[in-house]
Design a protein around this motif. Structure first.
Motif, PDB file in Angstrom:
ATOM      1  N   PRO A 194       2.407   1.681 -11.044  1.00  0.00           N
ATOM      2  CA  PRO A 194       3.703   1.025 -11.308  1.00  0.00           C
ATOM      3  C   PRO A 194       4.567   0.887 -10.062  1.00  0.00           C
ATOM      4  N   ASN A 195       5.270  -0.232  -9.983  1.00  0.00           N
ATOM      5  CA  ASN A 195       6.249  -0.516  -8.921  1.00  0.00           C
ATOM      6  C   ASN A 195       5.640  -0.514  -7.525  1.00  0.00           C
ATOM      7  N   MET A 196       4.322  -0.643  -7.448  1.00  0.00           N
ATOM      8  CA  MET A 196       3.650  -0.550  -6.152  1.00  0.00           C
ATOM      9  C   MET A 196       3.700  -1.868  -5.392  1.00  0.00           C
ATOM     10  N   TYR A 197       3.851  -2.977  -6.099  1.00  0.00           N
ATOM     11  CA  TYR A 197       3.744  -4.278  -5.441  1.00  0.00           C
ATOM     12  C   TYR A 197       4.995  -5.126  -5.641  1.00  0.00           C
ATOM     13  N   GLY A 198       6.135  -4.481  -5.868  1.00  0.00           N
ATOM     14  CA  GLY A 198       7.374  -5.216  -6.081  1.00  0.00           C
ATOM     15  C   GLY A 198       7.995  -5.688  -4.778  1.00  0.00           C
ATOM     16  N   ALA A 199       9.017  -6.541  -4.914  1.00  0.00           N
ATOM     17  CA  ALA A 199       9.692  -7.091  -3.739  1.00  0.00           C
ATOM     18  C   ALA A 199      10.426  -6.005  -2.967  1.00  0.00           C
ATOM     19  N   ILE A 258       2.459  -9.104  -0.951  1.00  0.00           N
ATOM     20  CA  ILE A 258       2.612 -10.565  -0.846  1.00  0.00           C
ATOM     21  C   ILE A 258       1.703 -11.249  -1.858  1.00  0.00           C
ATOM     22  N   ALA A 259       0.453 -10.807  -1.936  1.00  0.00           N
ATOM     23  CA  ALA A 259      -0.506 -11.411  -2.858  1.00  0.00           C
ATOM     24  C   ALA A 259      -0.056 -11.251  -4.308  1.00  0.00           C
ATOM     25  N   SER A 260       0.404 -10.054  -4.654  1.00  0.00           N
ATOM     26  CA  SER A 260       0.833  -9.804  -6.029  1.00  0.00           C
ATOM     27  C   SER A 260       2.042 -10.650  -6.402  1.00  0.00           C
ATOM     28  N   LEU A 261       3.016 -10.731  -5.505  1.00  0.00           N
ATOM     29  CA  LEU A 261       4.229 -11.510  -5.789  1.00  0.00           C
ATOM     30  C   LEU A 261       3.911 -13.001  -5.917  1.00  0.00           C
ATOM     31  N   LEU A 262       3.028 -13.492  -5.066  1.00  0.00           N
ATOM     32  CA  LEU A 262       2.633 -14.903  -5.174  1.00  0.00           C
ATOM     33  C   LEU A 262       1.894 -15.162  -6.484  1.00  0.00           C
ATOM     34  N   GLY A 263       1.009 -14.241  -6.851  1.00  0.00           N
ATOM     35  CA  GLY A 263       0.208 -14.440  -8.052  1.00  0.00           C
ATOM     36  C   GLY A 263       1.010 -14.429  -9.335  1.00  0.00           C
ATOM     37  N   GLN A 264       2.101 -13.653  -9.374  1.00  0.00           N
ATOM     38  CA  GLN A 264       2.911 -13.584 -10.602  1.00  0.00           C
ATOM     39  C   GLN A 264       4.152 -14.465 -10.534  1.00  0.00           C
ATOM     40  N   GLY A 265       4.319 -15.196  -9.440  1.00  0.00           N
ATOM     41  CA  GLY A 265       5.437 -16.132  -9.352  1.00  0.00           C
ATOM     42  C   GLY A 265       6.730 -15.513  -8.879  1.00  0.00           C
ATOM     43  N   GLY A 266       6.669 -14.374  -8.182  1.00  0.00           N
ATOM     44  CA  GLY A 266       7.873 -13.760  -7.639  1.00  0.00           C
ATOM     45  C   GLY A 266       8.175 -12.419  -8.284  1.00  0.00           C
ATOM     46  N   ILE A 278      -6.608 -11.644  -6.046  1.00  0.00           N
ATOM     47  CA  ILE A 278      -5.573 -12.023  -5.082  1.00  0.00           C
ATOM     48  C   ILE A 278      -5.169 -10.822  -4.240  1.00  0.00           C
ATOM     49  N   ILE A 279      -5.035  -9.646  -4.866  1.00  0.00           N
ATOM     50  CA  ILE A 279      -4.651  -8.441  -4.119  1.00  0.00           C
ATOM     51  C   ILE A 279      -5.757  -8.038  -3.148  1.00  0.00           C
ATOM     52  N   THR A 280      -7.008  -8.280  -3.506  1.00  0.00           N
ATOM     53  CA  THR A 280      -8.103  -8.013  -2.572  1.00  0.00           C
ATOM     54  C   THR A 280      -7.954  -8.888  -1.322  1.00  0.00           C
ATOM     55  N   CYS A 281      -7.598 -10.162  -1.515  1.00  0.00           N
ATOM     56  CA  CYS A 281      -7.333 -11.044  -0.365  1.00  0.00           C
ATOM     57  C   CYS A 281      -6.188 -10.503   0.480  1.00  0.00           C
TER      58      CYS A 281
END
Length: 778
Positions: free
Chosen positions: A173-178, A211-219, A242-245
């Motif tokens: 949780p909260n690992m890939y937030g802005a 960055i990958a996670s935020l792009l994939g979920q739309g922000g 996407i996160i692997t990339c």
């Protein structure tokens, strides 16, 4: 959560959650676990105690999915594929830009700090130089620590263990937030520029994943873009790719090693891999390299301040000829053995230090801040004070005045406190950035530049700093500290072997760094390629491969890799690739027997029972069972499939209820739900309001049920089930009976990640501990 947690356990977890997680009593491992077969674990994500769940990587083949797949046009399929490549491009582009900005900031902040310090040293105002350097380092560390402690605790550390767990199927949780990403960027700039013994490589991997996670979920969650094409990726399976990339792009940005970044993702962090993902990660890293090269060319004009003089990590040793003979295999083998032993010793010591730091961090936010500042003060004092212990060395008469002693903040011959025409070799290594320190110690054709005493002090110091810096509340990476330690003993061995070998001392330093990284991290292929791309010398390939293989083999004899140790300490339920040998002595049916009875639903179920089950369990999936009348046999129960908790909540929130018990038509389902609805996560049962009249109504679960879940027979061994569970990326595994009949339950049980973990199995089956202990003793 797992699918076999009783109501009592649920109550205990609620009581635990009400306590302040910062003050949670953490023991061995760092989190106190319920000693049952299935537990609902806490885990440390960054420095924050969080409740974790598993991820749904399996394709949910219900009626809505099948209809959506059948009705997709060729244009929609091409759009989906195009968007995947577009996201891979954007991940590489943004990761490259942010990595350049981080390097630009670090080089300028640290560079001007060191120039000001040298200014006072040259005028013999040593105390003023010390206070300036220590004060700036103190403020930079304070900034990084405050951001982590108060705004994003998940930004602490490298982030690689959490990414590795996520790609294994564990939600962090909260690992890939802005907020985590921005704190990671600013915090890593502050921590690295402060001269702490840590690198920006681990944080860059985490930043790429964010960055990958935020792009994939739309922000970010609160400001998410709801475009229809973005929702194509609103599932755990595509988000994983996407996160692997992003992770591979982060490694590429850190080392300017595109192929090494792809192999790092393949070898170290990714659990599940396929050829299409290989191409996209390679494309992302290629974009990163193009961005980095473009910025570096621009900065050569002097528009970027001090950036461009040191710049990105690139330790070029191509200027020296690599000649080695059969006798040179002896020192190369010795380096490999030393790397394996020291790497495993470093892992063991770091394991103990992290436990100690956990006890300190339990005291609260102030303790975390004071710990970070104490490490900063100690580091500054050592970096500034220890060069006074080294003796001055006269410059080589053949060297140009501009080369020795060095002018400015860079160069191999720092004057420090020495008279004209002399240099201080220890100051050359300590009074500089970590990147420049590696360049200096990797320097070739300089056989008499460093003294044994100076290299020994450097090695001991960075062993101490490497142990006590990692674990404080700042973004930090392990790559660079390990490279610094390994290069020191590698160069020392090169000096000892000097008369007996033709290999340059700088190349011995490279091999030493590679050996310690393999001995600690237990990587081989990706490390080999990364070092080749770093050093730009393909002739090192044979001996580098040999060193890495020896170091990894020796290290494996003592303990697991450093990331596996951190995963265990944090309590993240990572499933290893290889099952324990004793797992072949127990079947999945035996595991299911020690779990609470499996909860099932009828194909057409009463609303009241669905609400009751959701309120009294934490299961995330339930078997759907239909009763059919078979001639000459009687009534038989058969498994229709598996329905997710999220889909049951969706039904309750949408009020899709029936007045009578009946099957619905296909058009009725499509009228109420879309594939986008099915992909969303729908909160908790507490958020759902159901009236007393609605409780007596019915729900047809057939359209939302996954009719093709992965199943195993109860006689299958746990070892075989674990391999299938991990390789396919499952969250739930249905255990079916070997024989079917009117009196035989259609489902034996449902296994989850927690049920297949070794420590949970051993707690439920103590007799297996003997075989577990005998294996360890061998």
């Amino acid at each position: 959560m797992t699918d076999a947690t009783t109501a009592t356990n649920t109550e205990d977890q609620t009581n635990q959650q009400e306590r302040d997680p910062e003050n949670n009593s953490l023991h061995q491992p760092l989190l106190k676990r319920n000693r049952t077969l299935s537990s609902s674990p806490l885990a440390l994500v960054g420095t924050k105690v969080s409740y974790i769940e598993s991820l749904d990587y399996e394709i949910n083949e219900n009626d809505l999915f099948k209809h959506d797949w059948r009705t997709r046009s060729q244009a929609q399929v091409l759009q989906y594929v195009f968007l995947k490549w577009l996201l891979a491009f954007l991940v590489g582009l943004l990761t490259g830009v942010i990595a350049t900005l981080i390097n630009l900031a670090v080089e300028n902040i640290a560079g001007y700090k060191l120039l000001a310090t040298v200014y006072y040293i040259e005028r013999e105002r040593y105390m003023m130089g010390f206070f300036l350097m220590t004060g700036v380092n103190f403020l930079l560390t304070l900034m990084a620590t405050l951001l982590v402690v108060f705004f994003a605790p998940t930004a602490a550390g490298p982030g690689i263990p959490e990414i590795k767990a996520y790609l294994n199927g564990v939600d962090t949780p909260n690992m890939y937030g802005a907020s985590t990403m921005f704190v990671k960027i600013i915090g890593s700039i502050g921590a690295v520029a402060a001269g702490l013994d840590l690198g920006k490589e681990g944080p860059l991997v985490h930043i790429g994943a964010c960055i990958a996670s935020l792009l994939g979920q739309g922000g970010p969650d609160n400001y998410r873009i709801r475009w229809k094409w973005i929702r194509y990726f609103n599932n755990d399976r595509d988000r994983r790719d996407i996160i692997t990339c992003g992770a591979s792009s982060g490694v590429c940005a850190a080392f300017r090693a595109p192929v090494g970044g792809v192999l790092f993702a393949l070898e170290e962090v990714a659990t599940w891999w396929r050829s299409a993902l290989l191409w996209r990660t390679f494309f992302s890293t290629a974009v990163v390299v193009v961005v980095l090269r473009a910025f570096m060319e621009y900065c050569k004009s002097g528009e970027c301040g001090l950036f461009g003089e040191g710049g990105l990590i690139m330790f070029d040793v191509s200027g020296v000829s690599v000649n080695y003979h059969l006798v040179d295999l002896i020192p190369v083998t010795v380096i490999g053995i030393i790397g394996g032993v020291l790497g495993s010793l470093y892992n063991y010591a770091l394991h103990k230090v992290l436990r100690l730091y956990n006890l300190i961090n339990e005291k609260g936010k102030l303790a975390k801040i004071l710990l970070s500042l104490s490490v900063s003060l100690f580091t500054s004092a050592c970096l500034y004070g220890l060069p006074f212990l080294a003796s001055c060395t006269p410059c080589d008469p053949s060297a140009m005045d501009s080369e020795c002693p060095s002018k400015g903040r860079m160069g191999n011959f720092k004057k420090f406190n020495c008279p004209k025409g002399h240099y201080n070799d220890l100051a050359t290594l300590l009074l500089t950035t970590n990147d420049d320190a590696v360049r200096n110690i990797f320097s070739t054709n300089t056989p008499s530049e460093y003294h044994v005493f100076s290299l020994f002090i450097f090695f001991v110091l960075y062993c101490i700093l490497g142990l006590f810096t990692f674990g404080i509340a700042v973004p930090s990476g392990l790559f660079l500290p390990i490279i610094l330690m390994g290069s020191a003993y590698g160069r020392l061995l090169g000096m000892v072997m000097g008369p007996y070998t033709t290999i340059d001392q700088g190349l011995f330093a490279v091999l030493g760094a590679a050996s310690l990284m393999a001995g600690s991290m237990r990587m081989t292929v990706s490390l080999c390629v990364i070092f080749l791309e770093l050093t730009n010398n393909l002739l090192l390939l044979p001996i580098t491969m040999l060193v890495l293989l020896i170091s990894k083999s020796v290290g494996d004899c003592f303990n697991p890799s450093i990331y596996e140790i951190i995963l265990e300490l944090k309590g993240l339920p990572f499933l290893e690739a290889h099952p324990e040998p004793w797992m072949r002595n127990i079947t999945v049916g035996e595991l299911a027997d020690v779990k609470p009875p499996v909860v099932t639903f009828s194909g057409i179920e009463k609303v009241g029972r669905i609400v009751e089950v959701l309120r009294n369990t934490t299961h995330n999936a339930f078997a759907v069972v239909d009763n059919t009348m078979v001639p000459t046999v009687g009534q038989m129960s058969e498994v229709h499939g598996l329905i997710l908790r999220a889909h049951l909540l969706l039904v309750l929130k949408k009020k899709w209820f029936l007045q009578e018990r009946r099957r619905t038509e296909e058009w009725e389902v499509r009228e109420k739900f879309t594939w986008i609805d099915v992909a969303e996560r729908w909160g908790t049962i507490e958020e759902v309001a159901v009236t007393k009249e609605e409780m007596e109504m019915y729900v047809d679960l057939h359209p939302l049920t996954n009719t093709t879940p992965y199943t195993v027979v109860e006689t299958m061994s746990v070892a075989k089930a674990l391999v299938q569970f991990r390789q396919v990326g499952l969250r739930h595994m249905l255990v079916l009976p070997k024989y079917h009949g009117p009196s035989v339950p259609p489902v034996v049980g449902i296994l989850t990640r927690q049920d297949l973990r070794a420590h949970n199995i051993l707690s439920a089956f103590p007799h297996l501990k003997k075989s577990h202990a005998s294996k360890k003793g061998r």
